[in-house]
Enzyme design. Structure first.
Site, mmCIF file in Angstrom:
data_model
loop_
_atom_site.group_PDB
_atom_site.id
_atom_site.type_symbol
_atom_site.label_atom_id
_atom_site.label_comp_id
_atom_site.label_asym_id
_atom_site.label_seq_id
_atom_site.Cartn_x
_atom_site.Cartn_y
_atom_site.Cartn_z
ATOM 1 N N ARG A 1 -36.030 -13.159 23.698
ATOM 2 C CA ARG A 1 -34.561 -12.517 23.241
ATOM 3 C C ARG A 1 -34.784 -11.238 22.752
ATOM 4 N NH1 ARG A 1 -30.481 -15.233 24.340
ATOM 5 N NH2 ARG A 1 -29.886 -12.702 23.928
ATOM 6 N N ASP B 1 -25.994 -18.989 32.566
ATOM 7 C CA ASP B 1 -25.187 -19.196 32.145
ATOM 8 C C ASP B 1 -24.076 -20.042 32.451
ATOM 9 O OD1 ASP B 1 -24.007 -19.431 29.141
ATOM 10 O OD2 ASP B 1 -22.303 -19.233 30.378
ATOM 11 N N TYR C 1 -12.433 -20.277 30.013
ATOM 12 C CA TYR C 1 -12.694 -19.411 29.867
ATOM 13 C C TYR C 1 -12.354 -17.793 29.838
ATOM 14 C CZ TYR C 1 -16.961 -21.833 27.458
ATOM 15 O OH TYR C 1 -17.609 -22.510 26.654
ATOM 16 N N ARG D 1 -32.263 -21.339 21.525
ATOM 17 C CA ARG D 1 -31.934 -20.966 19.818
ATOM 18 C C ARG D 1 -33.074 -21.944 19.038
ATOM 19 N NH1 ARG D 1 -25.946 -18.465 19.419
ATOM 20 N NH2 ARG D 1 -26.077 -20.400 20.496
HETATM 21 O O1 CP3 Z 1 -31.539 -24.474 28.684
HETATM 22 C C1 CP3 Z 1 -30.360 -25.284 28.739
HETATM 23 O O2 CP3 Z 1 -29.886 -26.163 29.382
HETATM 24 C C2 CP3 Z 1 -30.545 -24.279 30.174
HETATM 25 C C3 CP3 Z 1 -28.973 -22.986 29.496
HETATM 26 C C4 CP3 Z 1 -27.830 -22.899 29.162
HETATM 27 C C5 CP3 Z 1 -27.088 -21.968 28.686
HETATM 28 N N1 CP3 Z 1 -26.173 -21.779 28.609
HETATM 29 C C6 CP3 Z 1 -27.772 -20.645 27.752
HETATM 30 C C7 CP3 Z 1 -26.839 -19.859 26.975
HETATM 31 C C8 CP3 Z 1 -26.728 -23.680 29.835
HETATM 32 C C9 CP3 Z 1 -27.033 -24.912 30.434
HETATM 33 C C10 CP3 Z 1 -25.536 -23.226 29.726
HETATM 34 C C11 CP3 Z 1 -24.109 -23.798 29.983
HETATM 35 C C12 CP3 Z 1 -22.944 -22.886 29.593
HETATM 36 N N2 CP3 Z 1 -22.635 -22.291 29.249
HETATM 37 C C13 CP3 Z 1 -22.275 -24.499 29.129
HETATM 38 C C14 CP3 Z 1 -22.625 -25.770 29.940
HETATM 39 C C15 CP3 Z 1 -22.934 -26.729 28.684
HETATM 40 C C16 CP3 Z 1 -22.144 -26.714 27.322
HETATM 41 O O3 CP3 Z 1 -22.688 -26.643 26.883
HETATM 42 O O4 CP3 Z 1 -20.934 -27.413 26.577
HETATM 43 C C17 CP3 Z 1 -20.786 -23.625 28.421
HETATM 44 C C18 CP3 Z 1 -19.646 -24.523 28.481
HETATM 45 C C19 CP3 Z 1 -21.587 -21.989 28.304
HETATM 46 C C20 CP3 Z 1 -20.948 -20.805 27.725
HETATM 47 C C21 CP3 Z 1 -21.831 -20.512 26.853
HETATM 48 N N3 CP3 Z 1 -22.765 -19.739 27.237
HETATM 49 C C22 CP3 Z 1 -21.398 -21.106 25.218
HETATM 50 C C23 CP3 Z 1 -20.188 -22.273 23.828
HETATM 51 C C24 CP3 Z 1 -22.880 -19.977 24.669
HETATM 52 C C25 CP3 Z 1 -22.501 -19.886 23.119
HETATM 53 C C26 CP3 Z 1 -22.264 -19.624 22.765
HETATM 54 C C27 CP3 Z 1 -22.962 -18.820 20.949
HETATM 55 O O5 CP3 Z 1 -24.316 -18.550 21.480
HETATM 56 O O6 CP3 Z 1 -23.143 -19.772 19.862
HETATM 57 C C28 CP3 Z 1 -22.991 -19.168 25.324
HETATM 58 C C29 CP3 Z 1 -24.083 -18.505 25.344
HETATM 59 C C30 CP3 Z 1 -25.890 -18.797 25.705
HETATM 60 N N4 CP3 Z 1 -25.786 -19.569 26.641
HETATM 61 C C31 CP3 Z 1 -27.101 -19.211 25.362
HETATM 62 C C32 CP3 Z 1 -27.732 -19.637 25.631
HETATM 63 C C33 CP3 Z 1 -29.211 -19.775 25.208
HETATM 64 C C34 CP3 Z 1 -26.651 -18.133 23.197
HETATM 65 C C35 CP3 Z 1 -27.004 -17.205 23.459
HETATM 66 C C36 CP3 Z 1 -28.075 -16.702 22.898
HETATM 67 O O7 CP3 Z 1 -28.905 -17.158 23.266
HETATM 68 O O8 CP3 Z 1 -27.938 -15.248 22.883
#
Ligand code: CP3
Length: 376
Positions: A69, A105, A180, A60
């Site tokens: 997106r 993710d 989770y 984002r």
């Molecule tokens: O560029 C990168 O690093 C690749 C993309 C990536 C995403 N999630 C995309 C994402 C990676 C490596 C992850 C891993 C992930 N997902 C972790 C481990 C990394 C960390 O941050 O500790 C965890 C704990 C998750 C679980 C998760 N998924 C969370 C906590 C969230 C954020 C919630 C929010 O909206 O604030 C997600 C959603 C997510 N995963 C987004 C992205 C780009 C945001 C959703 C969106 O863009 O609509």
């Protein structure tokens, strides 16, 4: 690699047939990137400058990501190979980072294993029926390549498109995934998770063993499709004491990492708030240990041992400070990184959505400039 719309067109135009053959054995991707600065630093080999990439670089903070997106849910976007490829490439084009990380993710393989869940914007993963019983654990099916064929396809598209730039595959580690699943969503305290862990160790170990199998299979698919490295995210492991980490978590993460020992790609192991866990996280079988901003890299490296590289560790919040502060912090981290056997520059956790992407681009250029070692 193509710029902007051109790159997107290239990917959309490629058929699975043409991309599949090049990387089918996984070797095509590795042979092109094994000499890259990023992979060399992971193996503690010197290079012309320190490599840099950012956790959550695809996301984002980028207007082009928000645009693409707009009308696609998070899980749905992870299941469309061409979209995954485009989003993965966006930060590589924009910032000139030394590695791409697959856009996906940590809950993607869990959903493929039959767990009903969604990723809610602004919240994170939400699980319909949190895990409570042995029957709930049994319902988490082992996965095969067919269950995650969209990820397999996305990696193959990307390896073909990225050329010499390495692609990092990733998965969530058993503890972070279990959190989770047991909480039903994000948790600050992990209270329900710990209640299960302490109250029913047998069920806890059964859950983590099942998640380790799912994670290993997911990473294997990515390795076979040609990723150049893998990162195991145990983001919430820092919630545990070292003793509990060793007892309840380490064996399961070790199972995943040992299962990739013959893959020939570096294994990065990352968590947040893990100062006390760094030796144990290294022992779990990593080649590189990710460090957050709380521990200086030279101190962290002494804890982890000389046989592993380190990755990190700029506080993502520093990116909101005036540039001279950012610059001083980058220089400090590079100096501390030089005192380790191998350093991959990164943040201490993911890019925050409000981050100015131009600051990230400047950080990449600064890392390259300050760490340059002419003649290497
Ligand atoms: O560029 C990168 O690093 C690749 C993309 C990536 C995403 N999630 C995309 C994402 C990676 C490596 C992850 C891993 C992930 N997902 C972790 C481990 C990394 C960390 O941050 O500790 C965890 C704990 C998750 C679980 C998760 N998924 C969370 C906590 C969230 C954020 C919630 C929010 O909206 O604030 C997600 C959603 C997510 N995963 C987004 C992205 C780009 C945001 C959703 C969106 O863009 O609509």
């Amino acid at each position: 690699m193509g710029e902007g719309g051109e790159g997107r067109g290239t990917i959309a135009a490629m058929s699975t047939e043409t991309t599949g053959t090049a990387a089918r054995d996984g070797e095509a991707g590795r042979s092109g990137t094994g000499g890259s600065l990023f992979v060399r630093a992971c193996w503690r080999e010197p290079g012309a400058h320190a490599p840099v990439w950012f956790m959550r670089q695809a996301g984002r903070s980028l207007p082009e990501y928000r645009e693409i997106r707009k009308n696609v849910g998070m899980l749905e976007s992870c299941r469309r190979p061409e979209l995954v490829a485009e989003i993965t490439l966006q930060p590589v084009r924009r910032h000139g980072v030394d590695a791409a990380i697959l856009f996906s993710d940590i809950v993607v393989p869990v959903a493929a294993a039959g767990v009903e869940l969604d990723i809610v914007a602004g919240t994170g993963p939400v699980v319909a029926e949190p895990v409570r019983t042995a029957a709930d654990v049994e319902r988490i099916r082992p996965i095969t390549r067919d269950d995650v064929s969209c990820v397999d396809e996305a990696v193959r598209l990307l390896v073909a498109e990225l050329g010499d730039t390495p692609l990092i595959g990733f998965a969530g580690a058993p503890f972070t995934l279990a959190s989770y699943l047991v909480e039903g969503g994000p948790s600050r305290t992990h209270a329900k998770t710990k209640a299960l862990m302490y109250g029913d160790p047998e069920l806890w170990h059964a859950l983590c063993a099942r998640l380790a199998e799912v994670t290993l299979a997911f990473l294997r698919v990515q390795v076979d499709a040609g990723v150049s490295a893998v990162q195991l995210f145990d983001s919430w492991a820092g919630a545990l004491s070292e003793a509990d980490y060793r007892r309840y978590v380490l064996p399961h993460s070790a199972r995943v990492l040992a299962g990739l020992a013959d893959a020939g790609v570096p294994r990065i192991h990352f968590g947040v708030g893990t100062a006390e866990l760094l030796p144990a996280m290294g022992e779990a079988g990593a080649d590189v240990v990710g460090v957050d901003w709380r521990t200086p890299l030279d101190v962290a490296s002494r804890r982890i041992g000389a046989d592993k590289a380190v990755q990190g560790n700029l506080d993502p919040c520093v990116l909101f400070a005036p540039w001279p502060v950012v610059e001083a912090e980058v220089r400090r981290i590079l100096a501390e990184g030089r005192a380790t056997p191998g350093h991959v520059f990164n943040l201490g956790h993911g890019v925050l959505p409000e981050t100015d992407p131009d600051v990230l681009t400047r950080v990449v250029a600064l890392v390259h400039e300050v760490s340059a070692r002419p003649g290497e």
